[in-house]
Design an enzyme around this catalytic site. Sequence first.
Site, short mmCIF file in Angstrom:
data_model
loop_
_atom_site.label_atom_id
_atom_site.label_comp_id
_atom_site.label_asym_id
_atom_site.label_seq_id
_atom_site.Cartn_x
_atom_site.Cartn_y
_atom_site.Cartn_z
N GLU A 68 0.82 -1.21 0.00
CA GLU A 68 0.00 0.00 0.00
C GLU A 68 0.85 1.26 0.00
OE1 GLU A 68 -0.49 -2.58 2.01
OE2 GLU A 68 -2.59 -3.21 1.91
N PHE A 130 -12.03 -7.09 13.51
CA PHE A 130 -10.90 -7.55 12.70
C PHE A 130 -10.50 -6.46 11.69
CE2 PHE A 130 -9.34 -9.81 8.85
CZ PHE A 130 -8.13 -10.24 9.38
N GLN A 131 -9.23 -6.14 11.66
CA GLN A 131 -8.65 -5.11 10.79
C GLN A 131 -9.31 -3.74 10.97
OE1 GLN A 131 -8.39 -6.73 6.73
NE2 GLN A 131 -6.38 -7.56 7.24
N LYS A 180 -17.67 -0.64 5.26
CA LYS A 180 -18.03 -1.66 4.28
C LYS A 180 -19.54 -1.66 4.00
CE LYS A 180 -16.95 -6.46 3.11
NZ LYS A 180 -16.28 -7.69 3.57
N MET A 482 24.29 8.61 4.06
CA MET A 482 24.15 9.90 4.73
C MET A 482 24.34 9.75 6.24
SD MET A 482 23.84 13.07 4.11
CE MET A 482 22.91 13.67 2.70
#
Lengths: 570, 107
Positions: A68, A130-131, A180, A482
């Site tokens: 993502e 969930f999630q 959803k 760096m």
Amino acid sequence: MTGSAAETLTESEEADTEAAPRSGAQLVVEAILAQGVDTVFGYPGGAIMPVYDALPGSGLRHILCRHEQGAAFAAAAYGRMTRKAGVCLATSGPGATNLVTGIADAYMDSVPMIAITGQVAQPVMGTDAFQEVDTFGITMPIVKHSYIVRDAADIPGVFAEAFEVAESGRPGPVLIDLPKDVQQAMAKAATSPAREAQVIELDDDGLRRAEAAIRDADKPLFYLGGGITRAGATGDVRALVERSGIPAVCTLHGNGVLPTDHPQLLGMIGMHGARAANLAVQECDLLINIGGRFDDRATGKLDTFAPHAKVIHFDCDASEISKLRHADVSVHGAMRPAVRSLNPEPGDISAWVQLGIARREEFAPRYDAPGEGVYAPTLLRELSLAAGDRFVAVPDVGQHQMWVAQHCHFSRPEAHLTSGGLGSMGFSLPTAIGAQLAEPDSTVVSISGDGGIMMNIQELATLRRYGIPLKVIVLNNSRLGMVRQWQELFFDGNFSEIDLSDNPDFAKVAEAFGIEAFTVSRRSEVAAGIDRLLAAEGPIFMHVIIDPAENVWPLVAPGKSNSEMMEGGR
Amino acid sequence: MSLHINPNTRRGTIETFTIISDDVNGTLRRIWTVIEQRGWSVRSLLVEETEGGVETRVQVSPTGKGRSVETLRLQIERLVNVRHVKLERRSREKPSRWKEIPHAAVI
């Protein structure tokens, strides 16, 4: 959102509706298409599945990234190239949190973007489902605005407003969180009043005061920032600079506003800026900031920055004016009409102009480094000159990012896409993918270090899948360069956790992804390598071995004045 | 566990804003976030419904150095659902016009 009516329909109401009700997911796809968007970047998952169900056959092209974060960077690249909001999609929970770095990067660099996230269904929101995460809350400090859509009927209005917010004024990312059940609900789109476009009147008084200040100045200097590009004002600013005859410096994001070889440009300022540019800022008596925000990497120690200068500040964001450096004259508002209306008539500044030119020549970078190894600044300069005006450099973050800014030739600001504000390693490859898709005819080159490439290397699979003709360069010094440089200079050489000498063979890794790849390890191989890179019709990967001890010069140490530049090395 | 209140924060300037915004969920949270994110802390906050919107009165103190209250006003004002921000009073004294509400009580 403002003024939208909730009109989710019951089954009996649906039958009475003239316009056919559609699912929230279908309304999402239609709303995106209505904005003229043809490509979105994303990764599916449970809570966004209804939208993915509506994608096939919709006419909306979806680029499946392999993370993502890659989708967010690629979408933002669309915004960086086109000034139209790019769109990324992710599911709830980890999908949303993986977008966060890309959203923050867009926020810091004022890039228009729409991030769409699935959310658990409303009845279970707040139950640690969930999630489930509070995406709205997590992203609140890093978005220009955000929405949780509670009713499918609001979707067209929310999306129209979100695009307008993202692209107008000072651009930025906007988040739309879609539960959803909202995606699944059948609804007729509600009508909502169009958001009133914000009109900022031209600041005539500020312009006249700016003209007076320019007339009175002996050593005026333009300070060109990234806001110019975001406003689409590059041509107007070039014309302003040229009709004034006043020398100019640029910030990291101002690179390309004037072509690198423009006679009035003294170079980039700041921590790794050109000496001629930094000295000019320190000595000028009038600094004309157009679209810059006095970022600490540009100013160095703020108290000692441009100590003799009055400041004129042009910005579309009023909160940037006098935020860090007091503006003696402010011009708030849309940049293009303001810049067009300014009539600078400086007095005799010929001695000041000549001083800048002489210093630019005196302190010009040298490319005659000794040895047989690859000298990265020379490679990057030659690459940009060979690629020509369609060249687009997309560096990652680190030493090579500064070498790109210092040594590449940029014909326009869109030729340099860099993570300036957030400084996100892993930025280059997915951003370059988005840029190449936004401008298929351009020669887009992703340039990473061996640290950064590993942070989104999975996007090589995206390159392969879509046959995107991107050129990828990895400058491999087997170190976090760096960090190593700072440990050498500011931590008494105590090198801690910067060794990456157990890197994989990057050319073989690229080949395993199905991408043509080769390695360059000697200076004598560079020219042929650039030729091969630029001649390739498909994706190609050039792995370059460089000196681990090479540093970026000049350097202003943190907390020091820009007049205290360190030089070293060659 | 004991809570430690930064004495510098407690002694700092107290500024008072009156913010007029749309009546939209999330706006109050967004205002609070901007204040805390930009180097200020929320000392107290009152919200009242008004005709067609919400009026929020908030007292803030700086936690960062050299923070301009005018910059903060503009940073709040640029939020999408915020219509107007008035810097009601600038004071190094605790404003007496309305009583300060303890932070915990607001949360």
